[in-house]
Design a protein around this motif. Structure first.
Motif, PDB file in Angstrom:
ATOM      1  N   VAL A 115       0.819  -1.200   0.000  1.00 52.09           N
ATOM      2  CA  VAL A 115       0.000   0.000   0.000  1.00 52.09           C
ATOM      3  C   VAL A 115       0.856   1.255   0.000  1.00 52.09           C
ATOM      4  O   VAL A 115       0.587   2.189  -0.749  1.00 52.09           O
ATOM      5  CB  VAL A 115      -0.975  -0.023   1.189  1.00 52.09           C
ATOM      6  N   ALA A 118       2.143   1.599  -3.388  1.00 52.92           N
ATOM      7  CA  ALA A 118       1.104   2.059  -4.303  1.00 52.92           C
ATOM      8  C   ALA A 118       0.823   3.543  -4.112  1.00 52.92           C
ATOM      9  O   ALA A 118       0.810   4.307  -5.085  1.00 52.92           O
ATOM     10  CB  ALA A 118      -0.170   1.252  -4.079  1.00 52.92           C
ATOM     11  N   PHE A 223      -1.571  -9.039  -6.888  1.00 47.63           N
ATOM     12  CA  PHE A 223      -3.009  -8.838  -6.756  1.00 47.63           C
ATOM     13  C   PHE A 223      -3.338  -7.439  -6.243  1.00 47.63           C
ATOM     14  O   PHE A 223      -3.941  -6.653  -6.974  1.00 47.63           O
ATOM     15  CB  PHE A 223      -3.582  -9.943  -5.860  1.00 47.63           C
ATOM     16  N   PRO A 224      -2.898  -7.066  -5.016  1.00 49.76           N
ATOM     17  CA  PRO A 224      -3.303  -5.739  -4.548  1.00 49.76           C
ATOM     18  C   PRO A 224      -2.795  -4.610  -5.431  1.00 49.76           C
ATOM     19  O   PRO A 224      -3.565  -3.693  -5.737  1.00 49.76           O
ATOM     20  CB  PRO A 224      -2.699  -5.654  -3.141  1.00 49.76           C
ATOM     21  N   VAL A 227      -4.693  -3.805  -8.532  1.00 47.64           N
ATOM     22  CA  VAL A 227      -5.912  -3.022  -8.317  1.00 47.64           C
ATOM     23  C   VAL A 227      -5.560  -1.568  -8.039  1.00 47.64           C
ATOM     24  O   VAL A 227      -6.160  -0.643  -8.580  1.00 47.64           O
ATOM     25  CB  VAL A 227      -6.718  -3.595  -7.131  1.00 47.64           C
ATOM     26  N   LEU A 228      -4.543  -1.373  -7.166  1.00 45.99           N
ATOM     27  CA  LEU A 228      -4.302  -0.035  -6.632  1.00 45.99           C
ATOM     28  C   LEU A 228      -3.567   0.875  -7.607  1.00 45.99           C
ATOM     29  O   LEU A 228      -3.923   2.042  -7.749  1.00 45.99           O
ATOM     30  CB  LEU A 228      -3.536  -0.133  -5.312  1.00 45.99           C
ATOM     31  N   SER A 240      -5.195 -13.556 -10.884  1.00 38.70           N
ATOM     32  CA  SER A 240      -5.658 -13.669  -9.492  1.00 38.70           C
ATOM     33  C   SER A 240      -6.885 -12.793  -9.267  1.00 38.70           C
ATOM     34  O   SER A 240      -7.751 -13.119  -8.453  1.00 38.70           O
ATOM     35  CB  SER A 240      -4.546 -13.322  -8.517  1.00 38.70           C
TER      36      SER A 240
ATOM     37  N   ILE B 134      -2.883 -17.021  -3.802  1.00 40.42           N
ATOM     38  CA  ILE B 134      -4.274 -17.026  -4.253  1.00 40.42           C
ATOM     39  C   ILE B 134      -4.686 -18.427  -4.712  1.00 40.42           C
ATOM     40  O   ILE B 134      -5.804 -18.874  -4.482  1.00 40.42           O
ATOM     41  CB  ILE B 134      -4.476 -16.014  -5.403  1.00 40.42           C
ATOM     42  N   TYR B 244      -5.447  -1.982   2.757  1.00 40.60           N
ATOM     43  CA  TYR B 244      -5.946  -2.205   1.395  1.00 40.60           C
ATOM     44  C   TYR B 244      -7.382  -1.715   1.262  1.00 40.60           C
ATOM     45  O   TYR B 244      -7.730  -1.014   0.321  1.00 40.60           O
ATOM     46  CB  TYR B 244      -5.856  -3.690   1.047  1.00 40.60           C
ATOM     47  N   MET B 247      -7.598   1.959   1.190  1.00 39.36           N
ATOM     48  CA  MET B 247      -7.118   2.589  -0.040  1.00 39.36           C
ATOM     49  C   MET B 247      -8.027   2.297  -1.227  1.00 39.36           C
ATOM     50  O   MET B 247      -8.272   3.168  -2.051  1.00 39.36           O
ATOM     51  CB  MET B 247      -5.712   2.108  -0.361  1.00 39.36           C
TER      52      MET B 247
END
Lengths: 290, 295
Positions: A115, A118, A223-224, A227-228, A240, B134, B244, B247
């Motif tokens: 995070v 990102a 994965f995160p 998205v971010l 994923s 995952i 997460y 955000m």
């Protein structure tokens, strides 16, 4: 009774092996059982025959494309991380002042987390961020370069999180190579390029293959950050994300399991290819160990 | 002597020697230049979050309009950070303790013994590390939900154990291999049972290795996103997952408070890593080598 116990003990099976049991129970209950559960679930779709969820994935170009998108992000990122780590680690061998400081500096990005990376990438590389301001101020570009919410944002975040990891492993493998081998080659008149390509690189190859595999696993499961800092509906819709959406947005667990199985399969194929290539190199001790 | 001159590669002419100096130097410069460029950008990435977390308003300018520390207080209240941090610590301590309890004995057997099927068992322990979280996380979460174990602390702990136990096994094996097996034989000769050997002889010798893998598992667990994300309920979120959510729901919350939260997370990780580096030499993770091999 005593007879077969004795026979087993000769082959190395005795009471001490009980120490393995907790770990085996654990890995069977929490890894193998869920895995096979998911595998059977993926053949029991909500409608259609046993393979219809797989057919559904491969017939839909939006879904099928996620494999290609993931590979297009993960392979270059992992390759760059490993290849960039080699010359830097090569310079970091031996002892010199400040070695521990430089190593620590190179390792610290591990703590950044997805995070913060990102947020930082969005702030720094965004259209009004410092990076674009510097480029504009230096008259290198006429309008801000788009580096976030697309392929590049995800790519950079994978480099930031993956490079320190790759560097640590490569440095570790490189310091395991006996430096006297290179010195011996030097006395025989080999220049640095020859020493590197003929001695260090072949000895390092197995380590590089392992490092590539581990960095690739990290990058493949992105994965995160997809998205971010990416564009999760298009350019960086990784596999994923497709699996997650199937499971937690459509609540279609069989389909999600099918995607997870495809994902694991693709990833293991790449790793198997790398490891097969690795076995063609020298795999013995590198002289440093033992 | 004659045989050596015959087999060695043709001696480099004088020009190669000069070229070597010319090519080696720029190579060093390029390497360090790239490293510095990477660091400058990384510094920019980190500094922009840090500056933003202290900034009042920051739009189309080089620096924010003014500075404040209020975002930290706001992030602390808004995201119930105290509870999140307590959960993170509870999960991490449980995962570290359990994975050591399960992993160390297994690592001992795998390091010391050879028995039929050892390679297969080793491969099974390796797979959770080689698979993306995952891939096994989705079936695992489904199974855990089926047994009512997910959506709470136990689910998060169980899911996080899956990569942690193999990790302990892999990092502990070289440490155990370094211990002379004759020490154990001597203890057994003196009448010590397996349990005594383990508790009185091996464990004290293994303390450095146990500390090293405990701290590495701790860092991994605090940073593990996917598995916690798939199995956590509303009150079992760890810090990464809470971050997460805060955000990805941006627009609702001020960006600066997310920045502040990210800074809190990173400082926590940084403390852990600095502690870890005191116990583990990062260059000796995969190959246990002496700094200066005497040959």
């Amino acid at each position: 009774m005593a007879h077969w116990q004795h026979r087993l003990a000769e082959r190395g099976v005795d009471r001490q092996l009980w120490l393995l049991v907790p770990a085996l129970v654990f890995v069977i209950a929490l890894f193998l059982y869920p895995f096979f559960y998911g595998l059977t679930l993926s053949f029991q779709p909500t409608d259609g025959g046993p393979f219809s969820d797989y057919a559904r994935f491969f017939s839909d170009s939006y879904e099928r494309g996620t494999i290609w998108i993931t590979l297009r992000i993960a392979l270059p990122a992992a390759l760059l991380n490993v290849l960039a780590a080699v010359p830097i680690a090569y310079r970091m061998r031996g002892r010199f002042r400040g070695k521990r400081l430089v190593t620590t500096l190179l390792v610290v990005p591990i703590t950044l987390g997805t995070v913060l990376t990102a947020q930082g990438l969005l702030n720094f590389l965004g259209p009004t961020g410092w990076f674009n301001r510097i480029l504009l101020a230096a008259n290198l570009v006429d309008e801000p370069v788009r580096l976030t919410h697309n392929y590049w944002g995800v790519f950079f975040s994978l480099v930031i999180t993956g490079f320190p990891f790759a560097f640590l492993l490569v440095l570790s493998y490189l310091s395991g190579i006996d430096p006297t081998l290179e010195r011996a080659a030097a006395t025989l008149g080999a220049d640095w390029r020859r020493r590197f390509t003929r001695i260090t690189l072949p000895l390092l190859m197995p380590g590089l293959a392992t490092t590539f595999c581990l960095t690739f696993v990290l990058a493949f499961s992105v994965f995160p950050s997809a998205v971010l800092v990416g564009n999760p509906a298009g350019e960086t819709r990784v596999i994923s994300l497709a699996a997650y959406q199937a499971a937690y947005e459509q609540y279609d667990y069989p389909y999600a399991s099918a995607i997870a199985m495809i994902m694991g399969f693709v990833e293991l194929v790449i790793i198997a290819l790398v490891l097969a290539a690795r076995s063609r190199f020298y795999t013995g001790s590198t002289g440093g160990k033992g | 002597m004659a045989t050596i001159t015959r087999t060695r590669p043709s001696p480099p002419p004088a020009t190669t020697d000069r070229r070597r100096r010319i090519t080696a130097r720029p190579a060093a410069w390029i390497v360090w230049g790239v490293v510095i460029f990477f660091f400058l950008n990384l510094l920019g990435v980190v500094a922009s979050v840090l500056v933003s977390s202290f900034g009042q308003r920051w739009f189309d300018t080089w620096l924010p309009d003014g500075y404040t520390t209020s975002w930290y207080g706001r992030a602390w209240d808004e995201f119930a950070l105290l509870q999140v941090i307590v959960v993170t610590l509870e999960v991490s301590v449980l995962v570290v303790g359990l994975s050591l309890l399960i992993g160390v004995p297994a690592a001992y057997v795998l390091a010391r013994r050879s028995f039929p099927g050892k390679r297969l068992i080793f491969l099974v322990f390796l797979l959770p590390i080689l698979m993306p979280p995952i891939t096994y996380g989705i079936p695992l979460a489904t199974v855990l939900y089926k047994f009512g174990l997910a959506g709470n602390m136990s689910g998060v702990v169980l899911a996080n154990l899956v990569p942690s136990v193999p990790f302990v096994i892999l990092t502990m094996t070289p440490f155990i291999e370094q211990i002379d097996p004759r020490i154990e034989s001597a203890a057994r000769m003196c009448g010590a049972g397996l349990r005594t050997v383990f508790l009185r002889v091996l464990t004290p010798l293994l303390v450095p290795g146990i500390l090293a893998s405990a701290i590495l598992v701790l860092v991994r667990t605090v940073g593990m996103f996917e598995l916690t994300f798939l199995t956590a309920g509303p009150d079992s979120q760890t810090l990464v997952v809470a971050l997460y959510y805060s955000m990805s729901a941006s627009g609702i919350r001020a960006q600066q408070s997310v920045d502040a939260m990210a800074v809190i997370y990173t400082s926590m990780m940084l403390v852990l890593l600095v502690v870890a580096l005191r116990y583990v030499n990062p260059t000796q993770l995969v190959a246990q080598v002496k700094e200066d091999p005497e040959h």
